[in-house]
Design a protein around this motif. Structure first.
Motif, PDB file in Angstrom:
ATOM      1  N   ASP A 133       0.846  -1.189   0.000  1.00 54.11           N
ATOM      2  CA  ASP A 133       0.000   0.000   0.000  1.00 54.11           C
ATOM      3  C   ASP A 133       0.886   1.245   0.000  1.00 54.11           C
ATOM      4  O   ASP A 133       1.908   1.278   0.672  1.00 54.11           O
ATOM      5  CB  ASP A 133      -0.901  -0.021   1.243  1.00 54.11           C
ATOM      6  CG  ASP A 133      -2.095   0.900   1.105  1.00 54.11           C
ATOM      7  OD1 ASP A 133      -2.326   1.415  -0.011  1.00 54.11           O
ATOM      8  OD2 ASP A 133      -2.810   1.098   2.105  1.00 54.11           O
ATOM      9  N   GLU A 134       0.479   2.256  -0.735  1.00 55.43           N
ATOM     10  CA  GLU A 134       1.314   3.447  -0.959  1.00 55.43           C
ATOM     11  C   GLU A 134       2.662   3.018  -1.535  1.00 55.43           C
ATOM     12  O   GLU A 134       3.734   3.331  -1.024  1.00 55.43           O
ATOM     13  CB  GLU A 134       1.513   4.237   0.343  1.00 55.43           C
ATOM     14  CG  GLU A 134       0.234   4.588   1.081  1.00 55.43           C
ATOM     15  CD  GLU A 134      -0.609   5.634   0.344  1.00 55.43           C
ATOM     16  OE1 GLU A 134      -0.121   6.200  -0.647  1.00 55.43           O
ATOM     17  OE2 GLU A 134      -1.752   5.863   0.752  1.00 55.43           O
ATOM     18  N   SER A 135       2.600   2.285  -2.640  1.00 58.52           N
ATOM     19  CA  SER A 135       3.791   1.633  -3.189  1.00 58.52           C
ATOM     20  C   SER A 135       4.839   2.624  -3.688  1.00 58.52           C
ATOM     21  O   SER A 135       6.005   2.255  -3.841  1.00 58.52           O
ATOM     22  CB  SER A 135       3.402   0.694  -4.333  1.00 58.52           C
ATOM     23  OG  SER A 135       2.782   1.430  -5.386  1.00 58.52           O
ATOM     24  N   ASP A 136       4.436   3.871  -3.957  1.00 62.60           N
ATOM     25  CA  ASP A 136       5.439   4.846  -4.398  1.00 62.60           C
ATOM     26  C   ASP A 136       6.302   5.323  -3.246  1.00 62.60           C
ATOM     27  O   ASP A 136       7.337   5.955  -3.468  1.00 62.60           O
ATOM     28  CB  ASP A 136       4.765   6.043  -5.071  1.00 62.60           C
ATOM     29  CG  ASP A 136       3.754   6.742  -4.166  1.00 62.60           C
ATOM     30  OD1 ASP A 136       2.915   6.048  -3.575  1.00 62.60           O
ATOM     31  OD2 ASP A 136       3.797   7.987  -4.063  1.00 62.60           O
ATOM     32  N   PHE A 175       3.614   7.973  -9.947  1.00 63.03           N
ATOM     33  CA  PHE A 175       4.621   8.568 -10.827  1.00 63.03           C
ATOM     34  C   PHE A 175       6.005   7.959 -10.597  1.00 63.03           C
ATOM     35  O   PHE A 175       6.729   7.672 -11.558  1.00 63.03           O
ATOM     36  CB  PHE A 175       4.638  10.081 -10.655  1.00 63.03           C
ATOM     37  CG  PHE A 175       3.254  10.665 -10.710  1.00 63.03           C
ATOM     38  CD1 PHE A 175       2.494  10.559 -11.858  1.00 63.03           C
ATOM     39  CD2 PHE A 175       2.684  11.271  -9.599  1.00 63.03           C
ATOM     40  CE1 PHE A 175       1.204  11.059 -11.915  1.00 63.03           C
ATOM     41  CE2 PHE A 175       1.401  11.772  -9.645  1.00 63.03           C
ATOM     42  CZ  PHE A 175       0.654  11.669 -10.803  1.00 63.03           C
ATOM     43  N   ALA A 176       6.388   7.772  -9.332  1.00 62.53           N
ATOM     44  CA  ALA A 176       7.681   7.132  -9.071  1.00 62.53           C
ATOM     45  C   ALA A 176       7.677   5.692  -9.562  1.00 62.53           C
ATOM     46  O   ALA A 176       8.668   5.205 -10.118  1.00 62.53           O
ATOM     47  CB  ALA A 176       7.999   7.185  -7.573  1.00 62.53           C
ATOM     48  N   ASP A 353       2.722  14.165  -6.841  1.00 61.34           N
ATOM     49  CA  ASP A 353       2.376  13.053  -5.960  1.00 61.34           C
ATOM     50  C   ASP A 353       2.156  13.538  -4.534  1.00 61.34           C
ATOM     51  O   ASP A 353       1.188  13.152  -3.871  1.00 61.34           O
ATOM     52  CB  ASP A 353       3.446  11.954  -6.006  1.00 61.34           C
ATOM     53  CG  ASP A 353       4.862  12.491  -6.104  1.00 61.34           C
ATOM     54  OD1 ASP A 353       5.054  13.725  -6.027  1.00 61.34           O
ATOM     55  OD2 ASP A 353       5.782  11.683  -6.252  1.00 61.34           O
ATOM     56  N   THR A 354       3.029  14.398  -4.047  1.00 60.28           N
ATOM     57  CA  THR A 354       2.882  14.925  -2.688  1.00 60.28           C
ATOM     58  C   THR A 354       1.608  15.759  -2.569  1.00 60.28           C
ATOM     59  O   THR A 354       0.856  15.633  -1.598  1.00 60.28           O
ATOM     60  CB  THR A 354       4.099  15.795  -2.318  1.00 60.28           C
ATOM     61  OG1 THR A 354       5.284  15.006  -2.439  1.00 60.28           O
ATOM     62  CG2 THR A 354       3.986  16.314  -0.896  1.00 60.28           C
ATOM     63  N   LEU A 355       1.355  16.590  -3.547  1.00 60.98           N
ATOM     64  CA  LEU A 355       0.190  17.471  -3.517  1.00 60.98           C
ATOM     65  C   LEU A 355      -1.108  16.666  -3.502  1.00 60.98           C
ATOM     66  O   LEU A 355      -2.033  16.960  -2.730  1.00 60.98           O
ATOM     67  CB  LEU A 355       0.219  18.402  -4.727  1.00 60.98           C
ATOM     68  CG  LEU A 355      -0.723  19.598  -4.695  1.00 60.98           C
ATOM     69  CD1 LEU A 355      -0.277  20.611  -3.645  1.00 60.98           C
ATOM     70  CD2 LEU A 355      -0.771  20.270  -6.061  1.00 60.98           C
ATOM     71  N   LEU A 356      -1.200  15.637  -4.332  1.00 58.37           N
ATOM     72  CA  LEU A 356      -2.409  14.827  -4.378  1.00 58.37           C
ATOM     73  C   LEU A 356      -2.605  14.046  -3.080  1.00 58.37           C
ATOM     74  O   LEU A 356      -3.731  13.900  -2.595  1.00 58.37           O
ATOM     75  CB  LEU A 356      -2.355  13.871  -5.574  1.00 58.37           C
ATOM     76  CG  LEU A 356      -2.621  14.528  -6.933  1.00 58.37           C
ATOM     77  CD1 LEU A 356      -2.253  13.588  -8.071  1.00 58.37           C
ATOM     78  CD2 LEU A 356      -4.076  14.959  -7.039  1.00 58.37           C
ATOM     79  N   ILE A 421       5.555  19.106 -10.759  1.00 63.01           N
ATOM     80  CA  ILE A 421       6.559  18.192 -11.300  1.00 63.01           C
ATOM     81  C   ILE A 421       6.285  16.801 -10.739  1.00 63.01           C
ATOM     82  O   ILE A 421       5.446  16.625  -9.849  1.00 63.01           O
ATOM     83  CB  ILE A 421       7.988  18.641 -10.940  1.00 63.01           C
ATOM     84  CG1 ILE A 421       8.129  18.783  -9.406  1.00 63.01           C
ATOM     85  CG2 ILE A 421       8.364  19.923 -11.646  1.00 63.01           C
ATOM     86  CD1 ILE A 421       9.540  19.050  -8.938  1.00 63.01           C
ATOM     87  N   PHE A 422       7.016  15.793 -11.239  1.00 59.69           N
ATOM     88  CA  PHE A 422       6.904  14.425 -10.748  1.00 59.69           C
ATOM     89  C   PHE A 422       8.127  14.081  -9.910  1.00 59.69           C
ATOM     90  O   PHE A 422       9.233  14.556 -10.187  1.00 59.69           O
ATOM     91  CB  PHE A 422       6.795  13.426 -11.905  1.00 59.69           C
ATOM     92  CG  PHE A 422       5.713  13.752 -12.884  1.00 59.69           C
ATOM     93  CD1 PHE A 422       4.424  14.002 -12.456  1.00 59.69           C
ATOM     94  CD2 PHE A 422       5.989  13.822 -14.236  1.00 59.69           C
ATOM     95  CE1 PHE A 422       3.426  14.306 -13.360  1.00 59.69           C
ATOM     96  CE2 PHE A 422       4.997  14.119 -15.156  1.00 59.69           C
ATOM     97  CZ  PHE A 422       3.705  14.365 -14.714  1.00 59.69           C
ATOM     98  N   THR A 423       7.921  13.221  -8.903  1.00 61.85           N
ATOM     99  CA  THR A 423       9.029  12.774  -8.071  1.00 61.85           C
ATOM    100  C   THR A 423       9.477  11.391  -8.527  1.00 61.85           C
ATOM    101  O   THR A 423       8.732  10.422  -8.411  1.00 61.85           O
ATOM    102  CB  THR A 423       8.616  12.694  -6.587  1.00 61.85           C
ATOM    103  OG1 THR A 423       8.176  13.986  -6.160  1.00 61.85           O
ATOM    104  CG2 THR A 423       9.787  12.255  -5.724  1.00 61.85           C
ATOM    105  N   TYR A 424      10.674  11.322  -9.094  1.00 61.70           N
ATOM    106  CA  TYR A 424      11.268  10.035  -9.476  1.00 61.70           C
ATOM    107  C   TYR A 424      12.732  10.254  -9.777  1.00 61.70           C
ATOM    108  O   TYR A 424      13.188  11.384  -9.976  1.00 61.70           O
ATOM    109  CB  TYR A 424      10.561   9.430 -10.690  1.00 61.70           C
ATOM    110  CG  TYR A 424      10.840  10.127 -12.003  1.00 61.70           C
ATOM    111  CD1 TYR A 424      11.771   9.610 -12.901  1.00 61.70           C
ATOM    112  CD2 TYR A 424      10.177  11.292 -12.347  1.00 61.70           C
ATOM    113  CE1 TYR A 424      12.033  10.257 -14.102  1.00 61.70           C
ATOM    114  CE2 TYR A 424      10.429  11.942 -13.549  1.00 61.70           C
ATOM    115  CZ  TYR A 424      11.351  11.413 -14.422  1.00 61.70           C
ATOM    116  OH  TYR A 424      11.611  12.046 -15.624  1.00 61.70           O
ATOM    117  N   LYS A 425      13.481   9.173  -9.816  1.00 66.35           N
ATOM    118  CA  LYS A 425      14.896   9.255 -10.152  1.00 66.35           C
ATOM    119  C   LYS A 425      15.109   8.698 -11.551  1.00 66.35           C
ATOM    120  O   LYS A 425      14.762   7.560 -11.830  1.00 66.35           O
ATOM    121  CB  LYS A 425      15.750   8.484  -9.156  1.00 66.35           C
ATOM    122  CG  LYS A 425      17.241   8.526  -9.489  1.00 66.35           C
ATOM    123  CD  LYS A 425      18.062   7.749  -8.487  1.00 66.35           C
ATOM    124  CE  LYS A 425      19.525   7.747  -8.899  1.00 66.35           C
ATOM    125  NZ  LYS A 425      20.358   6.967  -7.980  1.00 66.35           N
TER     126      LYS A 425
END
Length: 433
Positions: A133-136, A175-176, A353-356, A421-425
């Protein structure tokens, strides 16, 4: 990797073979909007898998005890405990999966995940389904340098240790999951559908339930002299009275700095004292039964909480005020949320992602929506407008490319916005996006 078959009609899980390939290990990503019914989906699917030939279910249900307890309570209310043993990994002596079918609940924490990995390793070839759950959160490496956190490595090891089974990531903000290089491990993406009663970003924008306020960083501590905060609290009391609710929540996500949360609580109480010490008729323009108004204000003052630690608690059965940061930003559900003040934002662009995840007012709230009010800055409001567009585009992409994760990844990376923006590496470029 094998292509998963994940063809599911909402809330109807009649034929498990049409949902998950039972013969081989696979990884699936389930995407559903914030507070749209993901936990209910997990519970239904758990029951179906255990009725088939799965031996154990692992629920990675939260990053704090508050979140895990909320998830575990829902499993008990669903009466799964009447059919299957539910164990808490933190308090069990098991070192391997027993012969009876079980559900294991676990925090996303180093010691807990290590114990789960040990149980899986010691239980080969038992078939296990893991719900992340909350896999990102922690399930992807978003660190700018290095090979990821210890928790990330342990979660990756968990999937690698499966003999047969399925690893199901569940999130509202994928997104991540979709944009990192690890997305190549995902066999299929399934989109959860919500019904017409869902009140998400589009609903609140169309119905003018957002109110834009401009508050400086210092004012996030709710200085009692601020007329803005007095008006917010006054409006909240009025809407409690008009709605006739017997319990409600005012949620204040004012900063990640924990010191701001306690200062916010103290200053709220000072404002409520001002109300109580003045003639209420001079404060509230409407004609009310002021003994009832006074009772509401007193109840709010008596139930004014800070939620920013793993052991923080608050009373759900009252009119309450909750100030916080991370704990009021992801996963936690406030069933009777009437007002939210969402001012927690970065100096530069907002991470979508954080905002949502901070939109704790999303959900099935049609019954009280006309009394709700969401206070945001202009920047946050503009960001939610873009998030609404993003959600629509993302869902269309998943619909058309559910078995082609790399196509989804490629198309999402091309989407650009002014405020989010999106959070990912991006490992190929060696930096965070």
């Amino acid at each position: 990797m094998a292509k998963a078959v994940f063809n599911i009609r909402d809330n109807i899980l009649k034929d498990i073979e049409k949902i998950i390939d039972l013969k081989q290990k696979q990884k699936i990503l389930v995407v559903g909007q914030v507070q749209s019914g993901k936990t209910n989906f997990i519970m239904q699917l758990c029951e179906c898998l255990l009725e088939k030939d799965f031996d154990a279910i692992v629920i990675l249900g939260g990053t704090t005890n508050n979140l895990l307890d909320q998830t575990r309570d829902r499993f008990y209310k669903h009466k799964l405990s009447e059919k299957y043993q539910i164990i808490d990994i933190e308090n069990t002596s098991y070192t391997k999966i027993p012969d009876n079918k079980i559900i294991i609940s676990s925090l996303k924490a180093k010691e807990s995940i290590t114990k789960v990995n040990e149980m899986i390793y010691n239980s080969l070839p038992k078939k296990v389904a893991i719900f992340d759950d909350e896999s990102d959160y922690a399930g992807q490496n978003i660190q700018k340098y290095g090979e990821g956190s210890m928790l990330y490595k342990l979660l990756k090891q968990m999937y690698e240790r499966l003999y047969k089974g399925v690893y199901i990531g569940v999130t509202a903000t994928p997104f991540a999951d979709l944009l990192s290089n690890d997305s190549s491990d995902i066999d299929y993406v399934h989109l959860l559908r919500h019904n017409a009663n869902y009140t998400g970003s589009h609903f609140f924008i169309l119905n003018n339930l957002y109110e834009v306020v401009e508050i400086t960083r210092e004012q996030r501590r709710l200085e009692k002299s601020s007329k803005i905060w007095m008006e917010i609290l006054k409006s909240h009391v009025e809407r409690i009275y008009d709605s006739k609710l017997t319990k409600s929540q005012l949620l204040i996500n004012n900063d990640l700095i924990t010191d701001y949360h306690s200062k916010a609580r103290d200053n709220i109480n000072q404002i409520l004292d001002v109300f109580l010490n003045f003639d209420l008729e001079s404060i509230f323009s409407k004609k009310y039964e002021y003994d009832k108004v006074r009772k509401i204000i007193l109840e709010l003052k008596d139930n004014n909480y800070v939620l920013n630690g793993s052991e923080s608690v608050w009373k759900n059965e009252t009119h309450s005020i909750i100030s916080g940061g991370y704990l009021v930003s992801r996963g936690y559900t406030f069933d009777n949320l009437l007002t939210c003040v969402m001012l927690n934002e970065p100096i530069e662009k907002n991470a979508a992602d954080t905002l949502l995840q901070r939109a704790r007012w999303f959900g099935y709230r049609n019954n009280i929506a006309k009394f709700m009010k969401i206070y945001v800055s202009q920047k946050v409001y503009d960001s939610y407008l873009e998030c609404d567009d993003l959600i629509e585009k993302m869902e269309l992409l998943i619909d058309k490319n559910c078995d082609n994760v790399q196509k989804i990844r490629h198309e999402i990376k091309k989407i650009k916005y002014e405020n989010i923006i999106f959070t990912y590496k991006d490992k190929s470029r060696g930096k965070n996006e």
